[in-house]
Design a protein around this motif. Structure first.
Motif, short mmCIF file in Angstrom:
data_model
loop_
_atom_site.label_atom_id
_atom_site.label_comp_id
_atom_site.label_asym_id
_atom_site.label_seq_id
_atom_site.Cartn_x
_atom_site.Cartn_y
_atom_site.Cartn_z
N UNK A 190 0.30 -1.09 0.14
CA UNK A 190 0.32 -0.03 0.27
C UNK A 190 0.77 1.02 -0.36
N UNK A 191 2.08 1.52 0.43
CA UNK A 191 2.72 2.33 0.29
C UNK A 191 4.34 2.22 -0.73
N UNK A 192 5.27 3.07 -0.94
CA UNK A 192 6.46 2.46 -1.74
C UNK A 192 7.58 3.40 -1.21
N UNK A 193 8.69 2.76 -1.48
CA UNK A 193 10.02 3.37 -0.98
C UNK A 193 11.20 4.11 -1.66
N UNK A 194 11.12 4.95 -1.56
CA UNK A 194 12.40 5.44 -2.75
C UNK A 194 13.80 5.67 -2.13
N UNK A 195 14.48 4.66 -3.00
CA UNK A 195 16.13 5.15 -2.54
C UNK A 195 16.66 5.31 -3.88
N UNK A 196 17.10 6.95 -4.06
CA UNK A 196 17.25 7.59 -5.32
C UNK A 196 16.45 7.61 -6.28
N UNK A 197 16.63 7.00 -7.45
CA UNK A 197 16.30 6.75 -8.80
C UNK A 197 15.05 5.45 -8.66
N UNK A 198 15.27 4.09 -7.22
CA UNK A 198 14.53 3.36 -7.82
C UNK A 198 13.74 3.52 -6.79
N UNK A 199 12.44 2.60 -6.63
CA UNK A 199 11.57 3.26 -6.11
C UNK A 199 11.33 1.54 -5.91
N UNK A 200 11.10 1.58 -4.27
CA UNK A 200 10.53 -0.32 -3.60
C UNK A 200 9.28 -0.22 -3.13
N UNK A 201 8.96 -1.79 -3.38
CA UNK A 201 7.32 -1.77 -3.04
C UNK A 201 7.66 -3.38 -2.48
N UNK A 202 6.82 -3.85 -1.70
CA UNK A 202 6.68 -5.21 -0.36
C UNK A 202 5.53 -6.12 -2.07
N UNK A 203 5.60 -7.41 -1.89
CA UNK A 203 4.96 -8.17 -2.71
C UNK A 203 4.17 -9.46 -1.04
N UNK A 223 12.76 -1.18 -8.79
CA UNK A 223 11.92 0.03 -9.71
C UNK A 223 12.95 0.37 -10.83
N UNK A 224 13.73 0.34 -11.78
CA UNK A 224 14.14 1.58 -11.95
C UNK A 224 13.55 2.74 -12.50
N UNK A 225 13.45 3.71 -11.71
CA UNK A 225 12.27 4.91 -12.70
C UNK A 225 12.90 5.70 -13.68
N UNK A 226 13.64 5.75 -14.00
CA UNK A 226 13.95 6.47 -14.79
C UNK A 226 13.81 5.42 -16.24
N UNK A 227 13.80 4.26 -16.42
CA UNK A 227 13.66 3.60 -17.52
C UNK A 227 12.25 2.64 -17.17
N UNK A 228 11.65 2.68 -16.25
CA UNK A 228 10.76 1.63 -15.68
C UNK A 228 11.12 0.70 -16.14
N UNK A 229 11.84 -0.16 -15.53
CA UNK A 229 12.27 -1.42 -15.95
C UNK A 229 11.58 -2.09 -14.23
N UNK A 230 12.54 -3.49 -13.98
CA UNK A 230 12.52 -4.17 -12.60
C UNK A 230 13.73 -4.41 -12.57
#
Length: 415
Positions: A190-203, A223-230
């Motif tokens: 239900x929430x995400x965490x950002x570490x620089x350009x990397x976005x983290x979320x649980x499953x 997730x790499x938020x610059x390239x929108x890739x895993x």
């Protein structure tokens, strides 16, 4: 605005069909009722304004209402005749730091941008439909990356939909096939965490329809938020049933089991005990040397469902078995819906947890909201006929706020 929890039902994002009684502050609720109701109307531009989202349902229909109010304080008038009405279970979306808010349609996967006019009336702007991208229905969750990028987790479709809140355009999708588990819903956090350009979320993996079970593991998607890739997909088998992450003032993020996971463990439908994992402030993976069993904090009681409590602290809900009714056919969400969960405050910096005696036992999966740094939950009447905000982090202890008809499921500050 942050987070929606459920009352007597499975985790957030599912539709509501039943109500539950929530009495968080016991005598405080009745003692705090104002003798005279003050009339508060939306004020001129420049004054504070909030949007409050409520929902009313019966055996035949569900309708959602969006109210503009000048205050969240007790006595503020919430007049349904002045609200914007939308059929179905519509959702309030907001990125408060960006000054953006919108509505997720109640009957289609459509997100519409809204603003306030000079009279503080809600004005609909551009809209986007996620249906062409395979989305069947909206969840409450969005992960904000920047003013021009957000991800909508499509749990049923096992993907993220990339969209631009500024231009209101869909930019594509990010498939997440590695999160698939046959027979289970991949419940993205239900929430995400950002570490620089990397976005983290649980499953977490939940089956609350067929067998009422939860897998004893937690995924972490990067997730790499610059390239929108895993970038990476990790699986940790120390802890299961995690749905929420909370970032502390220290910068460390805690990923904590849901109360639903605690209930499933109590019913022997989840192997792992309720627990917490951690991602350090400079890291983008789970700390391999850190796991906390929540029962070690709460005198052995099953616990879960974290809520921010300010600085480096969290509220937890812990099950009081003396207040719990369990039968052979009891479902895990029926346990979380019982008024049997006591409130604890966990200081993650010191590792100590204490019972919050001034809060009465409540259901576990109650709604909570972060509004401008203030943390609220609700006191919900039987059958969801009325909801009252309670400011958990108010100076001097929990404090009652405004009361609305129906089930209050969203709040955000819009000015």
């Amino acid at each position: 605005m942050r987070a929606i929890q459920q009352k007597q039902r499975p985790p957030r994002g599912t539709s509501a069909t039943t109500g539950a009684l929530l009495l968080l502050v016991g005598a405080l609720v009745s003692a705090g009722c104002a003798d005279e109701e003050q009339t508060a109307r939306p004020g001129p531009v420049g004054e504070e304004a909030f949007v409050v989202a409520t929902r009313v349902w019966d055996d035949t229909a569900t309708n959602s209402y969006f109210h503009v109010v000048p205050s969240l304080e007790q006595g503020t008038v919430v007049d349904p005749s002045q609200a914007m009405e939308i059929p179905g279970s519509a959702r309030l979306f907001a990125f408060a730091d960006q000054g953006w808010f919108g509505v997720g349609d109640g009957e289609s996967p459509t997100i519409s941008h809204y603003t306030l006019d000079a009279r503080d009336a809600l004005v609909k702007g551009d809209a986007i439909s996620l249906q062409p991208f395979g989305v069947q229905s909206l969840w409450q969750t969005n992960y904000l990356v920047s003013p021009t990028k957000a991800y909508h987790p499509d749990r049923a479709g096992e993907q993220l939909v990339v969209w631009n809140p500024t231009t209101m355009e869909v930019q594509g999708t990010i498939p997440l096939p590695d999160t698939s588990r046959e027979g289970y819903l991949a419940l993205y956090g239900y929430a995400s965490i950002q570490r620089g350009k990397t976005l983290l979320f649980s499953v977490g993996w939940f089956d609350w329809t067929a067998n009422d079970t939860i897998l004893p593991e937690t995924g972490l998607v990067a997730i790499d938020t610059e390239t929108d890739t895993v970038v990476r997909f990790d699986v940790d088998d120390r802890c299961g049933g995690i749905t929420e992450s909370v970032e502390m003032a220290s910068g460390d993020a805690y990923f904590v089991s849901s109360a639903l996971a605690g209930a499933a463990h109590h019913l022997e439908r989840l192997e792992t005990e309720p627990c917490a994992l951690r991602v350090l402030k400079d890291a983008d993976s789970f700390d391999p040397d850190y796991v906390v069993r929540l029962g070690d904090l709460t005198d052995g009681a099953i616990a879960g469902d974290p809520i921010p409590a300010g600085r480096d602290s969290l509220f937890l809900r812990a099950l009081d078995e003396d207040l719990t009714t369990v039968g052979d056919e009891t479902k895990s969400f029926e346990i979380t819906g019982q008024k049997a969960w006591r409130w604890w405050r966990w200081d993650t910096a010191t590792g100590e947890a204490t019972l919050v005696a001034e809060l009465a036992p409540s259901p576990a999966n109650v709604s909570w909201f972060d509004v401008d740094g203030r943390i609220f939950t609700i006191d919900e009447k039987t059958d969801s006929i009325e909801s009252t905000l309670i400011e958990l982090t108010a100076e001097g202890g929990p404090k009652l706020g405004l009361t609305t008809p129906g089930y209050l499921h969203g709040v955000t500050k819009v000015r």
